[in-house]
Design a protein around this motif. Structure first.
Motif, PDB file in Angstrom:
ATOM      1  N   ILE A  51       0.957  -1.201  -0.075  1.00 20.92           N
ATOM      2  CA  ILE A  51      -0.356   0.628   0.246  1.00 20.92           C
ATOM      3  C   ILE A  51       1.082   0.969  -0.260  1.00 20.92           C
ATOM      4  CG2 ILE A  51      -1.613  -1.099   0.875  1.00 20.92           C
ATOM      5  CD1 ILE A  51      -1.129  -0.592   3.657  1.00 20.92           C
ATOM      6  N   TYR A  88      -6.292   1.750   1.530  1.00 17.65           N
ATOM      7  CA  TYR A  88      -6.759   0.508   0.691  1.00 17.65           C
ATOM      8  C   TYR A  88      -7.772   0.556  -0.247  1.00 17.65           C
ATOM      9  CZ  TYR A  88      -4.460  -3.719   3.123  1.00 17.65           C
ATOM     10  OH  TYR A  88      -3.706  -3.897   2.866  1.00 17.65           O
ATOM     11  N   SER A 132     -10.373  -3.399   2.054  1.00 17.11           N
ATOM     12  CA  SER A 132     -10.109  -4.519   1.729  1.00 17.11           C
ATOM     13  C   SER A 132     -10.228  -5.617   2.675  1.00 17.11           C
ATOM     14  CB  SER A 132      -8.505  -4.589   2.415  1.00 17.11           C
ATOM     15  OG  SER A 132      -7.821  -6.143   2.393  1.00 17.11           O
ATOM     16  N   GLY A 133     -11.119  -6.833   2.128  1.00 13.20           N
ATOM     17  CA  GLY A 133     -11.839  -7.674   3.226  1.00 13.20           C
ATOM     18  C   GLY A 133     -13.198  -7.194   3.982  1.00 13.20           C
TER      19      GLY A 133
END
Length: 274
Positions: free
Chosen positions: A223, A249, A254-255
């Motif tokens: 990142i 992100y 993310s996720g």
């Protein structure tokens, strides 16, 4: 075999495949001490499938952008571990990893008439699993860092009602004495990552057993907050990073844990660079 240590080798294979595992130290190396079973080692690998016909290149870290860190545990075939324990930094060993090196349940599934050939260049053996030295308070309101010292994992706490910084924040907790990290290097780190305000930990090398990890820095492989924040850090340092969403992100997050509005807080030990 041709090619100097620490460069991608070219290997000429006999027509008859050897299906018994072995290893040979080609250059013992001169830097530091060899790795021990259970420890981590940084190395470049070039792997071939020896079938007596095509003998194809199966992969090489020289093509993938840099060395890898490996923990010499039961997941690594014993014949490779033996080579590592006899080779110092700067050295090279060759190993035939045949069917007999595989666990019994995998031997029946292994294709007949072929073996894997590893050419391994040992880059170095990390001396420590954590940054060493006198720790100071990073001075970021809302974030607490506990530094137990030695090889023990530090503790990062981000449970707070303080507003997250809008810009990237990089603060030194332990100042290392090594050279500064350069863009394009592969760095060896330990880290913990939490979300500002909630104290939710979304990733941690410490929580995965404390084995350091390696990645290339300054080239877009991680990142942006890591690329911007870790280049220039002296080796051996522990640093705190507070990373706003646009340097993390982004809006997508993310996720399941990281939303697009989350500020990420990392505590990173920069152990070595290659």
């Amino acid at each position: 075999m041709t090619g100097a240590p620490n460069a991608k080798p070219t290997v000429a294979f006999p027509a008859k495949v050897v299906e018994t595992s072995s290893y040979q130290v080609l250059t013992p190396g001169t830097v530091g001490a060899p790795a021990k079973d259970g420890s981590s080692v940084v190395a470049n690998f070039t792997v071939f499938t020896w079938d007596g016909k095509e003998n194809k290149l199966a992969g090489s870290t020289y093509d993938d952008g840099g060395p890898q860190v490996v923990t010499l545990d039961a997941q690594v075939p014993e014949i490779l571990r033996k080579g590592f324990t006899e080779t110092k930094g700067g050295g090279r060993f060759l190993s035939v990893v045949a069917k007999d090196a595989l666990p019994a349940e995998q031997q029946a599934q292994a294709p007949p008439g072929q073996s894997q050939v590893f050419v391994v260049d040992v880059v170095g053996v990390p001396e420590s699993k954590a940054a060493q030295g006198t720790a100071t308070d990073p001075g970021v309101k809302g974030v607490k860092v506990e530094n137990p010292g030695g090889e023990a994992a530090p503790k990062l706490t981000t449970k707070t009602k303080e507003k997250a910084p809008k810009d990237l924040v990089v603060k030194t907790v332990i100042k290392g004495t090594g050279a500064e990290v350069k863009s394009g290097q592969s760095i060896l780190v330990q880290y913990a990552g939490k979300i500002w305000g909630s104290d939710v930990e979304f990733d941690s090398s410490w929580a995965r057993g404390g084995a350091p990890i390696m990645f290339q820095i300054g080239t877009g492989k991680v990142i942006p907050g890591w690329d911007k924040g870790l280049v220039g850090v002296p080796l051996g340092s522990r640093v705190l990073l507070s990373i706003p969403p646009d340097l993390g992100y982004g809006k997508a997050g993310s996720g399941d844990k990281i939303k697009g509005t989350d500020t990420l807080v990392f505590l990173v030990d920069v152990l070595a660079a290659y």
